[in-house]
Design a protein around this motif. Structure first.
Motif, short mmCIF file in Angstrom:
data_model
loop_
_atom_site.label_atom_id
_atom_site.label_comp_id
_atom_site.label_asym_id
_atom_site.label_seq_id
_atom_site.Cartn_x
_atom_site.Cartn_y
_atom_site.Cartn_z
N SER A 186 0.87 -1.39 -0.08
CA SER A 186 -0.08 0.04 -0.15
C SER A 186 0.89 1.22 0.05
N PRO A 187 0.37 2.27 -0.88
CA PRO A 187 1.15 3.72 -0.83
C PRO A 187 0.75 4.48 0.41
N LEU A 188 -0.15 4.13 1.14
CA LEU A 188 -0.80 4.84 2.18
C LEU A 188 -0.18 4.62 3.36
N GLY A 189 0.01 5.39 4.14
CA GLY A 189 0.65 5.35 5.57
C GLY A 189 2.00 5.08 5.51
N ASN A 190 2.74 4.32 6.35
CA ASN A 190 4.26 4.28 6.37
C ASN A 190 5.00 3.19 5.62
N GLY A 191 4.30 2.51 4.66
CA GLY A 191 4.87 1.70 3.76
C GLY A 191 4.71 0.17 4.22
N LEU A 192 4.18 0.03 5.37
CA LEU A 192 3.97 -1.43 5.99
C LEU A 192 2.60 -1.95 5.84
N GLY A 193 1.60 -0.88 5.49
CA GLY A 193 0.38 -1.40 5.04
C GLY A 193 0.31 -2.34 3.72
N SER A 194 -0.97 -3.05 3.69
CA SER A 194 -1.11 -3.89 2.41
C SER A 194 -1.93 -3.34 1.52
N LEU A 195 -1.98 -3.83 0.07
CA LEU A 195 -2.70 -3.85 -1.02
C LEU A 195 -2.86 -4.79 -1.99
N ILE A 196 -3.83 -5.15 -2.37
CA ILE A 196 -4.25 -6.55 -3.06
C ILE A 196 -5.33 -6.25 -4.28
N GLY A 197 -5.20 -6.56 -5.33
CA GLY A 197 -6.39 -6.44 -6.40
C GLY A 197 -6.87 -7.99 -6.63
N ASN A 198 -7.98 -8.08 -7.17
CA ASN A 198 -8.69 -9.40 -7.36
C ASN A 198 -9.89 -8.95 -8.27
N GLN A 199 -10.76 -10.22 -8.49
CA GLN A 199 -12.05 -9.86 -8.97
C GLN A 199 -13.24 -10.53 -7.96
N VAL A 200 -14.25 -9.74 -8.05
CA VAL A 200 -15.55 -10.29 -7.22
C VAL A 200 -15.78 -11.93 -7.54
N ASN A 201 -15.94 -12.60 -6.38
CA ASN A 201 -16.30 -14.23 -6.51
C ASN A 201 -17.45 -14.52 -7.47
N ASN A 202 -17.71 -15.51 -7.47
CA ASN A 202 -18.73 -16.05 -8.23
C ASN A 202 -19.90 -15.94 -7.69
N ASP A 203 -19.84 -16.07 -6.14
CA ASP A 203 -21.16 -15.75 -5.34
C ASP A 203 -21.42 -14.36 -4.96
N GLN A 204 -20.83 -13.40 -6.01
CA GLN A 204 -20.92 -11.97 -5.86
C GLN A 204 -20.44 -11.39 -4.73
N SER A 205 -19.46 -12.06 -4.08
CA SER A 205 -18.81 -11.45 -2.96
C SER A 205 -17.39 -11.14 -2.81
N ILE A 206 -16.94 -10.20 -1.80
CA ILE A 206 -15.82 -9.84 -1.73
C ILE A 206 -15.26 -10.46 -0.22
N ASN A 207 -14.33 -11.23 -0.26
CA ASN A 207 -13.79 -11.69 1.06
C ASN A 207 -12.71 -11.38 1.54
N LEU A 208 -12.20 -10.70 2.47
CA LEU A 208 -10.79 -10.18 2.62
C LEU A 208 -10.51 -10.53 4.19
N LYS A 209 -9.23 -10.81 4.49
CA LYS A 209 -8.72 -11.01 5.91
C LYS A 209 -7.63 -9.92 6.29
N VAL A 210 -7.43 -9.52 7.52
CA VAL A 210 -6.39 -8.86 7.82
C VAL A 210 -5.67 -9.44 9.09
N THR A 211 -4.32 -9.65 8.91
CA THR A 211 -3.44 -10.12 10.13
C THR A 211 -2.18 -9.47 10.10
N GLY A 212 -1.35 -9.59 10.83
CA GLY A 212 -0.05 -9.07 11.17
C GLY A 212 0.97 -9.67 10.29
N TYR A 213 2.11 -9.15 10.00
CA TYR A 213 3.19 -9.44 9.51
C TYR A 213 3.71 -10.89 9.80
N ASN A 214 3.96 -11.48 9.00
CA ASN A 214 4.69 -13.14 9.33
C ASN A 214 3.74 -13.99 9.27
N ASP A 215 2.56 -13.65 9.30
CA ASP A 215 1.30 -14.76 9.55
C ASP A 215 0.71 -15.02 8.21
#
Length: 294
Positions: free
Chosen positions: A120-149
């Motif tokens: 991610s270009p937002l914040g201090n450079g340690l944030g995350s960014l990802i791109g994809n497409q909406v799932n076949n069931d019309q959903s977006i499912n994301l998870k956030v955890t800490g580094y190294n997990d």
């Protein structure tokens, strides 16, 4: 022997000039072949930076979540009722705490499709960014955890506030830099190597009309990119620098950002060529002596 020495000295000087040349700077606005940066003869090192095509702070996200990550915690975020196949990207802004996040995208069966650490270009450079497409069931499912997990099972000790933004309509916002080196020796073999970078690079080689003729992903040191190229008849070499997984070198096809250095050096002449040259020069000298003695 004098000719041989002069040839050797010239090649050594050429190689040294490439190895110890001061770096030129890439100029933004070079996102395609037609607008490439063209460097003056004698340029062998270029410092550049891949930046986002858009200023995320000026874009309005379609969905926004504000949350707090705790140690050993994995947070889930979902949206439903969307159009299947719609591209999207999600970016974490960790300005509030600087927490080092990891972001994953999952399909409708909870299968992990992709993940990102520090994109991610937002914040201090340690944030995350990802791109994809909406799932076949019309959903977006994301998870956030800490580094190294990497398994998203809570194996981390990090904590802090963050904002997660989701943008619909495109899944990549990374640019591509096009660069041309001039004043090279036609037919010479040159090594083009990304010697340092803050991201996972890809490197493309183009002919004089802008056609892609070769590319590399991880052929250099530390998974950086490297190509061996033959200088064209006009004394130029044309390259493009992008980020994984962009192998077509089109802006908006990657989510990699950061600084890089591209270095061009002469490929050493093989020992066999030197031996052949020495023998040829010896035969020429012998022939000259025989003619003088005749």
């Amino acid at each position: 022997m004098k000719l041989q020495k002069k040839l050797g000295i010239a090649l050594i000087a050429y190689a040294l000039s490439a190895n110890f040349a001061s770096a030129a700077s890439e100029t933004e606005g070079n996102n395609d072949f037609a607008s490439r940066n063209i460097f003056a003869p004698g340029t062998f090192v270029v410092d550049g930076e891949l930046t986002p095509l858009y200023d995320l702070s000026s874009l309005t996200p379609d969905f926004t979540y504000q949350d707090t990550l705790s140690a050993n915690q994995v947070l889930s975020f979902s949206e439903s009722g969307l159009s299947s196949g719609t591209p999207f990207f999600a970016a974490i802004d960790n300005t509030a705490s600087g927490v080092d996040t990891r972001l994953g995208v999952f399909d409708e069966t909870n299968f992990q499709l992709d993940d990102n650490d520090d994109g991610s270009p937002l914040g201090n450079g340690l944030g995350s960014l990802i791109g994809n497409q909406v799932n076949n069931d019309q959903s977006i499912n994301l998870k956030v955890t800490g580094y190294n997990d990497y398994n998203f099972d809570g194996s981390h000790t990090l904590a802090g506030d963050f904002t997660l933004n989701i943008y619909l309509g495109f899944d990549a916002i990374g640019e591509v830099d096009y660069l041309s080196f001039t004043g090279l020796t036609p037919g010479a073999q040159m090594k083009a190597e990304i010697t340092s970078a803050d991201f996972d690079t890809t490197l493309g080689l183009f002919d004089d009309t802008g056609n892609l003729i070769d590319w590399d992903d991880d052929g250099g040191q530390d998974a950086l990119s490297l190509l061996i190229a033959t200088v064209s008849s006009n004394g130029e070499l044309n390259f493009a620098i992008s980020g994984y997984p962009d192998f077509n070198f089109a802006s908006g096809s990657n989510n990699q950002f950061g600084q890089y250095q591209l270095t061009l050096t002469a490929v050493p002449v093989p020992a066999a060529v030197w031996l052949f040259g020495s023998g040829l020069l010896g035969l020429i000298g012998l022939g000259n002596r025989n003619r003088r003695n005749a």
